[in-house]
Write a protein that holds these residues in place. Structure first.
Motif, short mmCIF file in Angstrom:
data_model
loop_
_atom_site.label_atom_id
_atom_site.label_comp_id
_atom_site.label_asym_id
_atom_site.label_seq_id
_atom_site.Cartn_x
_atom_site.Cartn_y
_atom_site.Cartn_z
N VAL A 1 0.87 -1.18 0.00
CA VAL A 1 0.00 0.00 0.00
C VAL A 1 0.90 1.23 0.00
O VAL A 1 1.66 1.45 0.94
N LEU A 2 0.83 2.02 -1.06
CA LEU A 2 1.64 3.24 -1.12
C LEU A 2 0.91 4.38 -0.43
O LEU A 2 -0.30 4.54 -0.57
N ARG A 3 1.67 5.17 0.34
CA ARG A 3 1.10 6.31 1.06
C ARG A 3 1.86 7.57 0.67
O ARG A 3 3.08 7.53 0.50
N THR A 4 1.10 8.66 0.53
CA THR A 4 1.73 9.93 0.15
C THR A 4 1.18 11.07 0.99
O THR A 4 -0.03 11.13 1.25
N ASP A 5 2.07 11.95 1.39
CA ASP A 5 1.71 13.16 2.12
C ASP A 5 0.68 13.97 1.32
O ASP A 5 0.80 14.10 0.10
N ASN A 6 -0.32 14.53 2.02
CA ASN A 6 -1.44 15.23 1.36
C ASN A 6 -1.04 16.33 0.40
O ASN A 6 -1.58 16.45 -0.69
N THR A 7 -0.09 17.16 0.83
CA THR A 7 0.27 18.31 0.00
C THR A 7 1.04 17.85 -1.24
O THR A 7 0.85 18.39 -2.33
N VAL A 8 1.87 16.83 -1.06
CA VAL A 8 2.61 16.26 -2.19
C VAL A 8 1.61 15.65 -3.19
O VAL A 8 1.70 15.85 -4.40
N LEU A 9 0.64 14.91 -2.64
CA LEU A 9 -0.36 14.25 -3.48
C LEU A 9 -1.21 15.28 -4.23
O LEU A 9 -1.51 15.11 -5.41
N TYR A 10 -1.58 16.36 -3.53
CA TYR A 10 -2.38 17.42 -4.14
C TYR A 10 -1.68 17.94 -5.40
O TYR A 10 -2.29 18.03 -6.48
N ASP A 11 -0.39 18.24 -5.28
CA ASP A 11 0.37 18.77 -6.41
C ASP A 11 0.43 17.77 -7.57
O ASP A 11 0.32 18.16 -8.73
N ARG A 12 0.59 16.50 -7.25
CA ARG A 12 0.66 15.49 -8.30
C ARG A 12 -0.65 15.38 -9.06
O ARG A 12 -0.66 15.26 -10.29
N LEU A 13 -1.76 15.44 -8.33
CA LEU A 13 -3.07 15.30 -8.97
C LEU A 13 -3.42 16.55 -9.78
O LEU A 13 -4.02 16.45 -10.85
N ALA A 14 -3.02 17.72 -9.27
CA ALA A 14 -3.25 18.97 -9.99
C ALA A 14 -2.46 18.96 -11.30
O ALA A 14 -2.97 19.34 -12.35
N GLU A 15 -1.22 18.48 -11.21
CA GLU A 15 -0.36 18.40 -12.40
C GLU A 15 -0.94 17.46 -13.45
O GLU A 15 -0.72 17.63 -14.64
N ARG A 16 -1.69 16.48 -12.99
CA ARG A 16 -2.33 15.52 -13.88
C ARG A 16 -3.54 16.12 -14.58
O ARG A 16 -4.15 15.46 -15.43
N GLY A 17 -3.95 17.30 -14.15
CA GLY A 17 -5.10 17.96 -14.76
C GLY A 17 -6.43 17.46 -14.24
O GLY A 17 -7.47 17.65 -14.87
N TYR A 18 -6.41 16.83 -13.06
CA TYR A 18 -7.67 16.35 -12.45
C TYR A 18 -8.55 17.54 -12.07
O TYR A 18 -8.05 18.60 -11.70
N SER A 19 -9.87 17.35 -12.15
CA SER A 19 -10.83 18.38 -11.72
C SER A 19 -10.69 18.58 -10.21
O SER A 19 -10.21 17.69 -9.50
N GLN A 20 -11.13 19.75 -9.73
CA GLN A 20 -11.07 20.04 -8.29
C GLN A 20 -11.81 18.95 -7.50
O GLN A 20 -11.35 18.50 -6.46
N ARG A 21 -12.94 18.54 -8.06
CA ARG A 21 -13.74 17.52 -7.39
C ARG A 21 -12.97 16.21 -7.24
O ARG A 21 -12.98 15.57 -6.18
N LYS A 22 -12.32 15.82 -8.31
CA LYS A 22 -11.57 14.57 -8.30
C LYS A 22 -10.34 14.66 -7.40
O LYS A 22 -9.97 13.68 -6.74
#
Ligand code: ADP
Ligand code: MN
Length: 181
Positions: free
Chosen positions: A103-124
Protein backbone atom coordinates in the motif's frame (compact mmCIF):
# COMPACT_ATOMS: atom_id res chain seq x y z
CA UNK A 1 -8.13 -26.54 -7.70
CA UNK A 2 -6.85 -22.96 -7.91
CA UNK A 3 -3.12 -22.24 -7.68
CA UNK A 4 -1.97 -20.78 -4.35
CA UNK A 5 1.25 -19.17 -3.14
CA UNK A 6 2.85 -22.47 -2.14
CA UNK A 7 2.65 -23.71 -5.72
CA UNK A 8 3.89 -20.57 -7.44
CA UNK A 9 7.36 -20.39 -8.98
CA UNK A 10 7.47 -16.63 -8.48
CA UNK A 11 5.33 -14.51 -6.12
CA UNK A 12 2.56 -12.21 -7.31
CA UNK A 13 2.70 -8.68 -5.93
CA UNK A 14 -0.14 -6.17 -5.72
CA UNK A 15 0.76 -2.48 -5.57
CA UNK A 16 -2.21 -0.45 -4.43
CA UNK A 17 -2.90 3.05 -3.11
CA UNK A 18 -4.82 6.26 -3.78
CA UNK A 19 -4.44 7.57 -7.36
CA UNK A 20 -1.21 9.58 -7.62
CA UNK A 21 0.70 7.76 -4.88
CA UNK A 22 3.06 6.27 -7.49
CA UNK A 23 1.72 2.77 -8.17
CA UNK A 24 2.47 2.71 -11.89
CA UNK A 25 5.93 4.24 -11.49
CA UNK A 26 6.92 1.79 -8.74
CA UNK A 27 5.32 -1.18 -10.53
CA UNK A 28 7.34 -0.45 -13.66
CA UNK A 29 10.57 -0.16 -11.67
CA UNK A 30 9.90 -3.29 -9.63
CA UNK A 31 8.85 -5.32 -12.69
CA UNK A 32 12.01 -4.22 -14.49
CA UNK A 33 14.25 -5.07 -11.52
CA UNK A 34 12.65 -8.49 -11.07
CA UNK A 35 11.87 -9.34 -14.71
CA UNK A 36 8.23 -9.64 -13.66
CA UNK A 37 5.17 -8.85 -15.74
CA UNK A 38 3.58 -5.45 -14.99
CA UNK A 39 -0.23 -5.57 -15.08
CA UNK A 40 -1.72 -2.07 -15.15
CA UNK A 41 -5.32 -2.93 -14.29
CA UNK A 42 -6.82 0.47 -15.20
CA UNK A 43 -5.27 0.26 -18.68
CA UNK A 44 -6.41 -3.35 -19.05
CA UNK A 45 -9.98 -2.40 -18.12
CA UNK A 46 -10.03 0.22 -20.88
CA UNK A 47 -8.23 -1.90 -23.51
CA UNK A 48 -10.24 -5.08 -23.00
CA UNK A 49 -13.47 -3.26 -22.09
CA UNK A 50 -13.80 -5.00 -18.73
CA UNK A 51 -16.39 -2.43 -17.70
CA UNK A 52 -20.09 -1.66 -18.04
CA UNK A 53 -19.63 1.77 -19.55
CA UNK A 54 -18.42 5.14 -18.42
CA UNK A 55 -19.79 7.07 -15.45
CA UNK A 56 -19.64 10.71 -16.57
CA UNK A 57 -20.63 12.07 -13.14
CA UNK A 58 -17.76 10.33 -11.37
CA UNK A 59 -15.45 10.49 -14.42
CA UNK A 60 -14.62 6.81 -14.17
CA UNK A 61 -15.35 3.44 -15.78
CA UNK A 62 -17.93 1.22 -14.09
CA UNK A 63 -15.82 -1.83 -13.35
CA UNK A 64 -17.15 -5.27 -14.24
CA UNK A 65 -15.54 -7.30 -11.43
CA UNK A 66 -16.38 -10.68 -12.97
CA UNK A 67 -14.96 -9.83 -16.39
CA UNK A 68 -11.88 -8.31 -14.78
CA UNK A 69 -11.19 -11.27 -12.48
CA UNK A 70 -11.74 -13.77 -15.32
CA UNK A 71 -9.23 -11.88 -17.44
CA UNK A 72 -6.66 -11.60 -14.62
CA UNK A 73 -7.00 -15.26 -13.64
CA UNK A 74 -5.18 -16.08 -16.93
CA UNK A 75 -1.96 -14.58 -15.57
CA UNK A 76 -2.45 -14.49 -11.78
CA UNK A 77 -3.86 -18.00 -11.52
CA UNK A 78 -0.83 -19.64 -13.16
CA UNK A 79 1.90 -21.67 -11.47
CA UNK A 80 4.47 -19.30 -13.02
CA UNK A 81 3.36 -16.21 -11.06
CA UNK A 82 5.78 -13.29 -11.35
CA UNK A 83 3.25 -10.48 -11.77
CA UNK A 84 3.26 -6.94 -10.40
CA UNK A 85 -0.36 -5.79 -10.40
CA UNK A 86 -1.10 -2.09 -10.18
CA UNK A 87 -4.58 -0.90 -9.10
CA UNK A 88 -6.19 1.65 -6.75
CA UNK A 89 -8.46 -0.97 -5.20
CA UNK A 90 -7.73 -4.43 -3.79
CA UNK A 91 -10.87 -5.95 -2.26
CA UNK A 92 -12.30 -7.34 -5.52
CA UNK A 93 -9.40 -9.75 -6.09
CA UNK A 94 -9.23 -13.30 -4.68
CA UNK A 95 -6.87 -13.34 -1.70
CA UNK A 96 -5.02 -16.40 -3.07
CA UNK A 97 -3.61 -14.37 -6.00
CA UNK A 98 -1.17 -12.30 -3.94
CA UNK A 99 1.87 -13.09 -1.83
CA UNK A 100 2.59 -9.43 -1.08
CA UNK A 101 0.27 -6.40 -1.01
CA UNK A 102 2.06 -3.04 -1.02
CA UNK A 103 0.00 0.00 0.00
CA UNK A 104 1.64 3.24 -1.12
CA UNK A 105 1.10 6.31 1.06
CA UNK A 106 1.73 9.93 0.15
CA UNK A 107 1.71 13.16 2.12
CA UNK A 108 -1.44 15.23 1.36
CA UNK A 109 0.27 18.31 0.00
CA UNK A 110 2.61 16.26 -2.19
CA UNK A 111 -0.36 14.25 -3.48
CA UNK A 112 -2.38 17.42 -4.14
CA UNK A 113 0.37 18.77 -6.41
CA UNK A 114 0.66 15.49 -8.30
CA UNK A 115 -3.07 15.30 -8.97
CA UNK A 116 -3.25 18.97 -9.99
CA UNK A 117 -0.36 18.40 -12.40
CA UNK A 118 -2.33 15.52 -13.88
CA UNK A 119 -5.10 17.96 -14.76
CA UNK A 120 -7.67 16.35 -12.45
CA UNK A 121 -10.83 18.38 -11.72
CA UNK A 122 -11.07 20.04 -8.29
CA UNK A 123 -13.74 17.52 -7.39
CA UNK A 124 -11.57 14.57 -8.30
CA UNK A 125 -8.57 16.03 -6.47
CA UNK A 126 -10.65 16.55 -3.30
CA UNK A 127 -12.12 13.05 -3.57
CA UNK A 128 -8.66 11.47 -3.79
CA UNK A 129 -7.08 13.62 -1.08
CA UNK A 130 -9.94 12.62 1.26
CA UNK A 131 -9.42 8.98 0.29
CA UNK A 132 -5.76 9.28 1.31
CA UNK A 133 -6.54 11.13 4.57
CA UNK A 134 -9.21 8.57 5.51
CA UNK A 135 -6.76 5.72 4.75
CA UNK A 136 -9.41 4.06 2.60
CA UNK A 137 -7.07 1.84 0.58
CA UNK A 138 -4.99 0.93 3.62
CA UNK A 139 -8.08 -0.22 5.53
CA UNK A 140 -9.35 -2.07 2.50
CA UNK A 141 -6.03 -3.93 2.23
CA UNK A 142 -6.02 -4.84 5.92
CA UNK A 143 -9.64 -6.01 5.67
CA UNK A 144 -8.94 -8.14 2.59
CA UNK A 145 -5.52 -9.72 3.24
CA UNK A 146 -3.64 -11.31 6.14
CA UNK A 147 -1.59 -8.80 8.16
CA UNK A 148 1.72 -10.48 7.24
CA UNK A 149 0.95 -9.98 3.53
CA UNK A 150 0.32 -6.21 3.75
CA UNK A 151 3.16 -3.68 3.74
CA UNK A 152 2.76 0.12 3.72
CA UNK A 153 5.44 2.16 2.00
CA UNK A 154 5.83 5.94 1.92
CA UNK A 155 6.00 7.39 -1.59
CA UNK A 156 6.69 11.13 -1.30
CA UNK A 157 10.09 11.33 -2.95
CA UNK A 158 12.22 9.79 -5.68
CA UNK A 159 14.58 8.49 -2.96
CA UNK A 160 11.66 6.65 -1.35
CA UNK A 161 10.61 5.28 -4.74
CA UNK A 162 14.09 3.81 -5.21
CA UNK A 163 14.18 2.46 -1.65
CA UNK A 164 10.75 0.90 -2.22
CA UNK A 165 11.96 -0.84 -5.39
CA UNK A 166 14.89 -2.27 -3.44
CA UNK A 167 12.64 -3.33 -0.59
CA UNK A 168 10.36 -5.23 -2.95
CA UNK A 169 13.35 -6.95 -4.61
CA UNK A 170 14.68 -7.90 -1.17
CA UNK A 171 11.27 -9.26 -0.20
CA UNK A 172 11.21 -11.49 -3.32
CA UNK A 173 14.73 -12.77 -2.57
CA UNK A 174 13.54 -13.59 0.97
CA UNK A 175 10.46 -15.35 -0.42
CA UNK A 176 12.75 -17.65 -2.44
CA UNK A 177 15.22 -18.12 0.43
CA UNK A 178 12.42 -19.24 2.77
CA UNK A 179 11.32 -21.93 0.32
CA UNK A 180 14.75 -23.39 -0.29
CA UNK A 181 15.52 -23.43 3.46
P1 ADP B 1 -0.46 6.17 -9.70
O1 ADP B 1 -0.18 5.09 -10.70
O2 ADP B 1 -0.52 5.67 -8.29
O3 ADP B 1 -1.65 7.00 -10.03
P2 ADP B 1 1.93 7.38 -10.82
O4 ADP B 1 2.95 6.31 -10.75
O5 ADP B 1 1.29 7.62 -12.15
O6 ADP B 1 0.80 7.17 -9.71
O7 ADP B 1 2.62 8.71 -10.29
C1 ADP B 1 1.97 9.97 -10.32
C2 ADP B 1 3.00 11.06 -10.54
O8 ADP B 1 3.84 11.18 -9.41
C3 ADP B 1 3.93 10.81 -11.72
O9 ADP B 1 4.22 12.03 -12.33
C4 ADP B 1 5.17 10.21 -11.07
O10 ADP B 1 6.33 10.50 -11.81
C5 ADP B 1 5.20 10.91 -9.73
N1 ADP B 1 5.71 10.04 -8.65
C6 ADP B 1 5.29 8.80 -8.36
N2 ADP B 1 5.91 8.32 -7.27
C7 ADP B 1 6.74 9.30 -6.85
C8 ADP B 1 7.66 9.41 -5.76
N3 ADP B 1 7.84 8.42 -4.87
N4 ADP B 1 8.35 10.56 -5.64
C9 ADP B 1 8.18 11.57 -6.52
N5 ADP B 1 7.32 11.53 -7.56
C10 ADP B 1 6.62 10.40 -7.73
MN1 MN C 1 -1.39 4.43 -12.41
Amino acid sequence: TPVTGEQRQQPNILITGTPGTGKTTLSELAALALSFNHVNVSELVKERELHDGYDAEFDTYILNDDKLCDELEESLGTVAGGNVVDFHSCELFPERWFDLVVVLRTDNTVLYDRLAERGYSQRKITENIECEIMQVVSEEAHDSYKPEVVVELQSDSVEQMEANTEQISAWVAQWHAKRSA
